[in-house]
Design a protein around this motif. Structure first.
Motif, PDB file in Angstrom:
ATOM      1  N   ALA A   1       0.764  -0.966   0.050  1.00 51.82           N
ATOM      2  CA  ALA A   1      -0.134   0.049   0.023  1.00 51.82           C
ATOM      3  C   ALA A   1       0.975   1.184   0.045  1.00 51.82           C
ATOM      4  CB  ALA A   1      -1.040  -0.045   1.203  1.00 51.82           C
TER       5      ALA A   1
ATOM      6  N   LEU B   1       0.515   5.695  -0.223  1.00 52.49           N
ATOM      7  CA  LEU B   1      -0.073   6.041   0.922  1.00 52.49           C
ATOM      8  C   LEU B   1       0.879   6.257   1.977  1.00 52.49           C
ATOM      9  CD1 LEU B   1      -3.105   3.241   0.920  1.00 52.49           C
ATOM     10  CD2 LEU B   1      -3.079   5.777   0.039  1.00 52.49           C
TER      11      LEU B   1
ATOM     12  N   GLU C   1      -2.656   6.356   6.429  1.00 54.50           N
ATOM     13  CA  GLU C   1      -3.753   6.205   5.569  1.00 54.50           C
ATOM     14  C   GLU C   1      -3.676   4.613   5.048  1.00 54.50           C
ATOM     15  OE1 GLU C   1      -4.192   9.475   1.926  1.00 54.50           O
ATOM     16  OE2 GLU C   1      -2.187   8.547   2.607  1.00 54.50           O
TER      17      GLU C   1
ATOM     18  N   GLU D   1      -5.209   2.768   7.929  1.00 61.01           N
ATOM     19  CA  GLU D   1      -6.915   2.820   8.198  1.00 61.01           C
ATOM     20  C   GLU D   1      -7.650   2.316   6.932  1.00 61.01           C
ATOM     21  OE1 GLU D   1      -9.110   6.872   7.632  1.00 61.01           O
ATOM     22  OE2 GLU D   1      -7.457   7.062   8.820  1.00 61.01           O
ATOM     23  N   ARG D   2      -7.053   2.312   5.608  1.00 59.65           N
ATOM     24  CA  ARG D   2      -7.636   1.701   4.634  1.00 59.65           C
ATOM     25  C   ARG D   2      -7.598   0.047   4.683  1.00 59.65           C
ATOM     26  NH1 ARG D   2      -6.731   5.505  -0.367  1.00 59.65           N
ATOM     27  NH2 ARG D   2      -6.912   7.513   0.847  1.00 59.65           N
TER      28      ARG D   2
ATOM     29  N   LYS E   1      -7.191  -1.635   7.465  1.00 57.29           N
ATOM     30  CA  LYS E   1      -8.224  -2.039   8.461  1.00 57.29           C
ATOM     31  C   LYS E   1      -9.868  -2.113   8.005  1.00 57.29           C
ATOM     32  CE  LYS E   1      -6.786  -0.174  12.957  1.00 57.29           C
ATOM     33  NZ  LYS E   1      -6.675   1.007  13.459  1.00 57.29           N
ATOM     34  N   TYR E   2     -10.095  -1.055   7.094  1.00 57.20           N
ATOM     35  CA  TYR E   2     -11.489  -1.428   6.419  1.00 57.20           C
ATOM     36  C   TYR E   2     -11.697  -2.453   5.599  1.00 57.20           C
ATOM     37  CZ  TYR E   2     -14.718  -0.159   2.778  1.00 57.20           C
ATOM     38  OH  TYR E   2     -15.893  -0.158   1.833  1.00 57.20           O
ATOM     39  N   TRP E   3     -10.712  -2.664   4.911  1.00 57.42           N
ATOM     40  CA  TRP E   3     -10.902  -4.001   3.988  1.00 57.42           C
ATOM     41  C   TRP E   3     -10.770  -5.181   4.788  1.00 57.42           C
ATOM     42  CZ3 TRP E   3     -12.545  -4.216  -0.532  1.00 57.42           C
ATOM     43  CH2 TRP E   3     -12.629  -3.011  -1.474  1.00 57.42           C
TER      44      TRP E   3
ATOM     45  N   LYS F   1     -13.968  -5.636   6.323  1.00 57.86           N
ATOM     46  CA  LYS F   1     -14.883  -6.045   5.357  1.00 57.86           C
ATOM     47  C   LYS F   1     -14.858  -7.416   4.780  1.00 57.86           C
ATOM     48  CE  LYS F   1     -17.039  -4.155   1.216  1.00 57.86           C
ATOM     49  NZ  LYS F   1     -17.089  -3.085   0.546  1.00 57.86           N
TER      50      LYS F   1
ATOM     51  N   VAL G   1      -6.303  -0.857  -2.452  1.00 56.70           N
ATOM     52  CA  VAL G   1      -6.293  -0.248  -1.133  1.00 56.70           C
ATOM     53  C   VAL G   1      -6.207   1.402  -1.488  1.00 56.70           C
ATOM     54  CG1 VAL G   1      -3.933  -0.837  -0.703  1.00 56.70           C
ATOM     55  CG2 VAL G   1      -5.481  -0.582   1.155  1.00 56.70           C
ATOM     56  N   HIS G   2      -5.303   1.621  -2.637  1.00 54.80           N
ATOM     57  CA  HIS G   2      -5.080   3.060  -2.705  1.00 54.80           C
ATOM     58  C   HIS G   2      -6.135   3.625  -3.528  1.00 54.80           C
ATOM     59  CE1 HIS G   2      -3.554   0.779  -6.250  1.00 54.80           C
ATOM     60  NE2 HIS G   2      -3.390   1.866  -6.796  1.00 54.80           N
ATOM     61  N   ARG G   3      -7.324   3.152  -3.571  1.00 56.61           N
ATOM     62  CA  ARG G   3      -8.463   3.704  -4.401  1.00 56.61           C
ATOM     63  C   ARG G   3      -8.055   4.048  -5.617  1.00 56.61           C
ATOM     64  NH1 ARG G   3     -10.836   7.141   0.683  1.00 56.61           N
ATOM     65  NH2 ARG G   3     -11.318   5.344   2.161  1.00 56.61           N
TER      66      ARG G   3
END
Lengths: 451, 313
Positions: free
Chosen positions: B98, B103, B107, B110-111, B113-115, B118, B147-149
């Protein structure tokens, strides 16, 4: 740049955190220290007082042996079988027996507990010199006192004095220089291969598990290559640093625990130096340093003393070692990375690394001749050519190398390094994306010429 | 607005042509299918879009500007050959990949963690990658890809090696990303998945683009006026096979099923009028060609033309 730093830190941290790294880093200083301590302990262990009973059927040696602090001699004549039994059962450790024979220097040594190696060589040297005196008197009728006077007068001594380019004269210790040179040559060879080999395996790992494609969609191949090489170089430097610090710590601790034994060791060392130098002035300096060291043994002083006989200082030596280790490692690891990128597995890579490792292997074979003649043609050329210069130059350095040769070699090494990285990067960026193809050197050459 | 425009891109390797003067455009926010047989040049094109290799000639534009290194942070790439460092810990590896995409540490954490929450894989964080099953590794790889959108996602065979549950999970995530505005290019041999999620496709064969466009329009373009119909009677329909090309008939439980091709000049209505006299029509459908059929047909056509070309030369 930020990416390169990330790669460096990953390469560094994953290796430093490995169990094998931690174990190796801890075990080697212990081995080093053991290597220095154990021989001293072994040497001192056998040197207890020994009572020798001498039985000589030829009547040459009776009452002639010289007692010293560790050995005392007694003499008897008669039946050897009986004396042997009585003496060994009594206060005597060994029985030295000269049977009646024309070979009057030959003897048997009887014992129940094996005596130290020192005793045997001590006895042999005393017998030799006693027999020599006996023959002089008995067979040639030469007066011993006269002979000894003549012998003392005719003792030649050659002092080795090297003159550097500034005209400063310095006494050198050729033998010691040669040994240290060879050790340095082998050590740098070993470390260049150890760490450049890690780069090779790292590249192969990334290629084999295919992560390389993900990586180079984020970073440039050159960033990945440099990050890996620098990261592993830092691993190497960390390891050196820990080794040096730990070895010193362990040695200091052992010295504190057993100060007596190390007084003896320092004594032995100084004696050896005195012997090899055979120079009254030197002996004086060494003696004063020994006295200055006083009751507590001081490594630093001895080192300083020894280093004063080198044409090159310890600091210069260490700096040169680091320079040649780093540049040598950089050159070889870049080449190894290029080869690793072209190969599919370790077997293939071994075939491809052969031409690269040949120069280094050749230099290792040449280490002895270079050390024997550190300023000859062979030594000169091998220490100038970049692929062989790390090992060759390190072997030569303790014996003194003209500054211009050293600088030329270093400049060539740096230029070659720049060229090699450029060259390796070209192969690398193509090689890492090639799969399932056995690559020849011809094919690799094509990659270099790609735009 | 096109997110990607490829203009006259040619790439040659030492002994073969990988891409020959290819041009294509990908509109923002769609799912674009990149199709073609093995060795057609798809991987080369994908590598050019990823800037892993550069084209010999031609240009690639990203959001209207020539593609450059700074665009890398806006692109996510899932290669066909999946790969992770096996000895690293899952969390460390995800963080590393990431952060390589630009990132910051926070950042990235955090991201991820979200994934991880999920996908319900929080407890993998401290496991080694080699301890994970293949499917689990694929999930991890997918996370590190998105992950880096990225604005633009390049997926090479995203469903290969996944079980049906994970296939569905990834498909849902892709559709979700599309809803959020991500443009996705999928290179695949799996035609069923193309029909399910692609809006537009491009078919490449032997370094050439041979077909491009909207999936529905392409199907319309290649439709052959074939219809399936079912009547409630098993009675023979007179004259049917004289006027139409009846491709298939079958009957069961008082029903008869037909697959009929309407020939040039005819129409579906005429067909209906003809058959309605012989029973009640229970169903009537147009059969559109599957992507699979179009793929095979177009590739074979192109190859045989190429052969003819070579012969006539």
């Amino acid at each position: 740049m930020n990416n390169t730093l990330l790669i460096i830190s990953r390469e560094y941290l994953t290796r430093v955190k490995k169990k094998s790294f931690i174990i190796l880093t801890l075990v080697v200083p212990i081995l080093f220290a053991a290597l220095m301590v154990v021989p001293v302990l072994l040497a001192t262990k056998g040197r207890e007082h020994v009572n020798v009973m001498v039985v000589d059927d030829n009547d040459i040696y009776i009452n002639n042996f010289t007692d010293d602090a560790k050995t005392s001699f007694s003499y008897r004549s008669g039946d050897i079988e009986q004396i042997k039994k009585e003496a060994l059962a009594g206060d005597y450790d060994v029985v030295l027996y000269f049977p009646r024979s024309s070979q009057k220097v030959n003897a048997n040594l009887y014992y129940t507990e094996e005596p130290s190696m020192y005793l045997r060589s001590e006895l042999e040297s005393q017998i030799n010199s006693l027999f020599f005196d006996y023959v002089l008197q008995d067979s040639f009728n030469i007066d011993l006192d006269k002979y000894n006077t003549i012998k003392d007068l005719s003792r030649s001594q050659i002092t080795m004095i090297q003159i550097d380019e500034n005209g400063v004269e310095k006494e050198s210790m050729a033998e010691l220089n040669k040994t240290i040179g060879m050790i340095c040559g082998f050590v740098i060879y070993f470390f260049i291969f150890l760490f450049a080999g890690q780069v090779l395996r790292g590249v192969l790992e990334e290629k084999n598990n295919r992560i390389v494609e993900v990586l180079i969609s984020s970073v440039k191949p050159i960033e990945l290559l440099l990050g890996k090489i620098v990261g592993i170089a830092l691993v190497g430097l960390t390891q050196f640093l820990i080794w040096i610090v730990f070895t010193l710590v362990i040695l200091t601790a052992v010295q504190f625990a057993m100060p007596d034994k190390f007084m003896e060791m320092s004594g032995v060392d100084t004696e050896q130096i005195m012997e090899s130098v055979k120079d009254s002035q030197l002996i004086e300096t060494v003696n004063t340093s020994k006295m200055a060291a006083g009751d507590t043994f001081d490594t630093g002083n001895i080192f300083a003393e020894i280093s004063s006989y080198f044409p090159i200082s310890f600091t210069e030596m260490i700096l040169c070692f680091l320079f040649y280790f780093l540049t040598g490692y950089l050159v070889y690891s870049a080449l190894f990375a290029a080869v690793g990128s072209a190969a599919d597995n370790e077997t293939d890579s071994n075939q491809l690394t052969m031409p690269i490792t040949m120069p280094l292997l050749l230099t290792i074979v040449m280490v002895m001749p270079i050390a024997d003649n550190p300023n000859g043609q062979l030594a000169f050329w091998l220490s100038i050519i970049p692929l062989t210069s790390p090992v060759a130059m390190l072997t030569r350095l303790p014996s003194g190398v003209p500054l211009w040769e050293l600088l030329l070699s270093m400049v060539l090494m740096l230029l070659f390094f720049v060229f090699v990285v450029w060259f390796a990067a070209k192969i690398y960026r193509t090689g890492i994306l090639m799969y399932g193809k056995k690559v020849s050197w011809k094919e690799i050459w094509k990659w270099v010429r790609y735009q | 607005m096109n997110i990607i425009e490829v203009q006259n891109v040619t790439k040659k390797y030492s002994n073969h042509l990988a891409l020959d003067n290819i041009s294509l455009a990908i509109r923002k926010g769609i799912v674009y299918g990149l199709l073609g047989p093995n060795g057609a040049g798809k991987t080369t094109l994908i590598r050019i879009l990823n800037q892993i290799t550069a084209p010999d000639s031609g240009m690639v534009f990203f959001n209207g500007n020539p593609l450059s290194r700074k665009d890398i942070e806006k692109i996510g790439y899932l290669p066909e050959e999946r790969g992770l460092y096996k000895k690293m810990k899952v969390g460390e590896e995800a963080m590393y990949l990431a952060r390589l995409k630009g990132l910051s540490k926070n950042e990235a954490l955090e991201r991820l963690k979200y994934w991880f929450i999920k996908f319900e894989i929080q407890n993998w964080w401290n496991k080694k990658v080699e301890e994970l099953s293949k499917g689990m590794q694929q999930k991890l790889q997918f996370i590190t890809t998105v992950v880096h959108r990225p604005d633009f996602l390049i997926l090479d065979e995203p469903f290969s090696g996944l079980d049906p549950i994970n296939t569905n999970l990834i498909r849902q995530e892709l559709l979700e990303l599309k809803r959020q505005g991500t443009t996705i290019i999928i290179s695949t041999h799996n035609m069923a998945s193309v029909e399910e999620i692609c809006d537009e496709i491009c078919l490449i064969n032997k370094a050439h683009k041979i077909l491009e466009g909207n999936l529905v329009e392409i199907k319309q373009q290649f439709k052959e006026n074939i219809y399936s119909l079912t009547l409630d009677s098993e009675r023979e329909i007179p004259m049917l096979s004289e006027i139409y090309n009846v491709m298939e008939t079958s009957s069961s439980e008082n029903r008869r099923h037909y697959v009929v091709k309407v020939l040039e000049g005819g129409s579906a209505n005429q067909l209906l009028q003809h058959v309605m006299n012989y029973g009640n029509i229970l169903s009537f459908n147009e059969i559109l060609p599957s992507m699979n059929d179009i793929f095979i047909q177009q590739v074979e056509k192109y190859n045989s033309e190429l052969k003819m070309d070579n012969k006539s030369r």
